[in-house]
Design an enzyme around this catalytic site. Structure first.
Site: not given
Length: 707
Positions: A577-578
């Protein structure tokens, strides 16, 4: 045949044994250790691990004394924990003190968002207190005179210690003071302290009276601290006037002052700031002060009684809030409750480190992170361990400081981050070998996957080819180890977290959420609940479900990628994910982007993670400037400073890449996949760029890559 050859032969026989398959059925249990095909092996204490040696076996002597001494024993315990979790965890929980026993239903769970609200409960109805179990219970067992904490200050020779009895007295005095100023069960207390003994004291004092502590890493900026204060609305903030890290002095009280000013702007006013005078860093007369709000710890806390009654709390009452970075830019308040966390943190510590009462344990983590909660404070003290707490920098006054400390306290278990291992690995081995740290018997790794070369250096040089490495995988959200070696139980592979802990059912799924069996790569998820799991995100259960349980319905989604090899070993591959994992610190890309864009000359920013030799991942920022603003080294430094001021030095970008524009789809979505490839230099793997609104942007970014 020599004794060494016989041992290798024995290990090779074990390598072919079905005992290493710790499950009967993949349909019911996670894939486990199958037949080991690699016959190259190292036995602890006999030779160095090299590129050709894929397996590191425990010696007979080590396995014989280990708490879990064989794959067969592990398999039996693991299967019990999966087939009868209520019975397995109840038996362990009964080893702790409960003022009232839990309800007949040991646990209840709904992990599937399709079936309603996600909810876990363990030992509901049981009342206990983690501070009592960590302190009073050990003293009543006759260990009051045992050293609980050895404290090592920033400067060599600056040290101290507390026995369990002395620690309890300090905890009770602070607990009584907090009650005196109006802190009650369920109230929040923010702790912004460096690694002084007062930090675990404050945590234990809050727990003793049922208050919810929220420790904020004392490297976060005033703005980040203010965000956390506004979210949890504490009755008290506990800090110190300053701290020295290496040769640098940091004025923590001034950061708190600014955070409290910022908090008032958002409608949250804190009436009391309890401040410890850290004399080695700053004299009190040099400290900024606000009369009526600020109080010196030394002026009030020692005046209170050394005994404090315990607030018995339900197992599902909150214990602490710990904020972790999220991909939206707003920190997430991870909420852990008392009973399940207590049982799980203590049990994982005991088995993953093969803990013995004679051990001296040192975890280099800060209590501002989950590792400091579970494996500096609660897990070790619940086991009656002696813990080393270190305030300073690991390379101050030189790169031998860690080994000076190991030698000084005769540390037997050393738990640290791959970042530190890689950093020390770059220095001369002489820093380690001049001490010959023979006291060490177990090493540990935490925070991010450790690369095999660093693993081997850690094993060969620091561990003297004798010490198994507990290369642990877990998260703030999990509360404790999820996948980890158990020293003495099975062979290790450099860089692999190996197999699941008791009660944990990891699965690897594809993009559609289908479980993949055997050798594979995909997304790491967890089936079923476990006692140490977090219960919600404070004030935002919807975000809790959306982030962790909706991506793959029916599972907890870790956010990590994972591979499983043909022998069943798990290999973590990092975030999907980020969120960037920098030196074991999870930093949301949105947080860094927000800080960059706050700079008046920055129009837009996109941040990605890249491999970093020391930190594991580094922060690589693509920055688009306001029209007409020229690129300059001065501006580059100013942008980095903006991030340092708003988040903290640990979040400062390693690289600012000037970007005339960013690669976006026609709908405006930034194609981070392309940015990651550019940042990592994988220019021949950019893929299809035809869907971009302006494909020429990619060529412009490549041209500016070395500017």
């Amino acid at each position: 045949m020599t004794a060494g050859q016989a041992a290798v032969s024995s290990r090779r026989s074990l390598a072919s044994s079905v005992d290493l398959r710790h499950v009967e059925s993949m349909a019911q249990l996670p894939s486990g250790a199958g037949r080991i095909s690699h016959l190259n092996a190292v036995i602890l204490g006999e030779s160095l691990a090299s590129e050709e040696n894929d397996l590191v076996f425990p010696s007979h002597d080590f396995s014989r004394q280990a708490l879990v001494s064989s794959p067969k024993q592990y398999r039996k315990m693991y299967e019990s924990s999966i087939e009868d979790p209520a019975g397995f965890w109840s038996e362990i929980a009964s080893q702790f003190y409960w003022n009232n026993k839990w309800d007949p239903e040991v646990y209840s769970e709904n992990i599937d968002v399709r079936k309603g609200t996600v909810k876990f409960e363990w030992f509901k109805g049981g009342s206990t207190n983690i501070s009592y179990n960590a302190l009073d219970r050990n003293i009543e067992a006759g260990n009051g005179g045992k050293v609980a904490i050895y404290w090592e200050g920033n400067e060599p020779g600056d040290d101290g210690q507390l026995t369990y009895a002395q620690l309890l007295e300090k905890v009770c005095q602070l607990a009584n003071y907090l009650k005196h100023v109006g802190v009650r069960k369920g109230d929040a207390v923010v702790i912004y302290l460096p690694m002084l003994m007062e930090l675990p004291i404050a945590m234990l004092a809050c727990a003793r009276i049922g208050a919810v502590h929220s420790v904020v890493f004392a490297g976060f900026s005033a703005e980040s601290l203010a965000q956390r204060i506004v979210d949890c609305k504490p009755k008290v903030v506990i800090t110190c006037n300053a701290v020295r890290r290496g040769s640098k002095s940091i004025h923590l009280k001034e950061i708190v002052d600014n955070a409290l000013i910022e908090s008032v702007k958002h409608g949250v006013s804190v009436g009391l700031c309890l401040t410890f005078e850290n004399k080695s860093a700053m004299k009190r007369e040099d400290s900024k002060w606000q009369e009526g709000r600020d109080v010196w710890w030394q002026d009030v806390v020692p005046q209170f009684p050394i005994k404090c009654s315990v607030e018995w709390v339900d197992a599902e009452d909150p214990l602490f809030l710990l904020y972790t970075s999220g991909s939206t830019g707003k920190p997430k308040g991870v909420l852990h409750t008392t009973g399940g966390y207590m049982v799980y943190s203590a049990t994982t510590f005991k088995y993953a480190f093969d803990y013995k009462p004679s051990d001296i344990y040192w975890c280099t983590a800060d209590c501002g992170w989950i590792t400091g909660h579970s494996y500096v404070t609660y897990g070790p003290l619940l086991n009656g361990a002696t813990v080393v707490v270190f305030e300073g920098a690991p390379n101050y006054p030189d790169s031998g400081r860690c080994w000076d400390i190991v030698d000084k306290y005769k540390v037997t278990i050393f738990y640290t981050a791959p970042t530190l291992v890689r950093s020390l690995m770059r220095e001369s081995d002489e820093y380690v070998t001049r001490h010959h740290p023979k006291s060490l018997r177990i090493l540990g790794s935490v925070g991010e996957p450790i690369n095999p070369s660093a693993w081997r250096w850690f094993y060969n040089v620091v561990g003297d080819s004798r010490c198994p490495i507990s290369d642990t995988w877990w998260q703030t959200e999990t509360g404790g180890f999820m996948i980890t070696p158990l020293p003495g139980a099975w062979p290790q592979k450099p860089g692999s977290a190996t197999f699941p802990f008791f009660g944990i059912q990891p699965v690897i799924v594809d993009e559609k959420g289908n479980e993949i069996e055997g050798e594979c790569s995909g997304y790491l998820c967890i089936k079923k609940s476990w006692p140490g799991a977090f219960r919600t995100l404070y004030g935002d259960h919807e975000r809790y479900e959306t982030t962790y349980f909706k991506p793959f319905a029916g599972y907890y989604f870790s956010g990590d990628g994972c591979s499983r090899d043909k022998d069943g070993y798990f290999w973590l591959t990092g975030r999907v994910d980020d969120v960037i994992n920098v030196s074991g610190h999870r930093i949301g890309t949105a947080e860094v982007e927000s800080a960059l864009v706050s700079h008046p000359q920055c129009a837009e920013a996109a941040v990605v993670g890249v491999e970093h030799e020391i930190k594991g991942q580094g922060i690589y920022a693509f920055v688009t400037l306001v029209e007409g603003i020229p690129y300059s080294e001065e501006l580059r430094k100013s942008l980095v400073l903006a991030v340092r001021n708003q988040i903290g030095a640990f979040a400062a970008p390693d690289k600012i890449h000037w970007a005339p524009g960013l690669p976006k789809t026609r709908s405006g979505k930034i194609m981070r996949r392309i940015l990651r490839k550019i940042a990592s230099g994988q220019l021949d793997e950019l893929g299809d760029t035809s869907t971009l609104a302006d494909p020429s942007v990619v060529d412009q970014l490549i041209a500016l890559r070395d500017c």
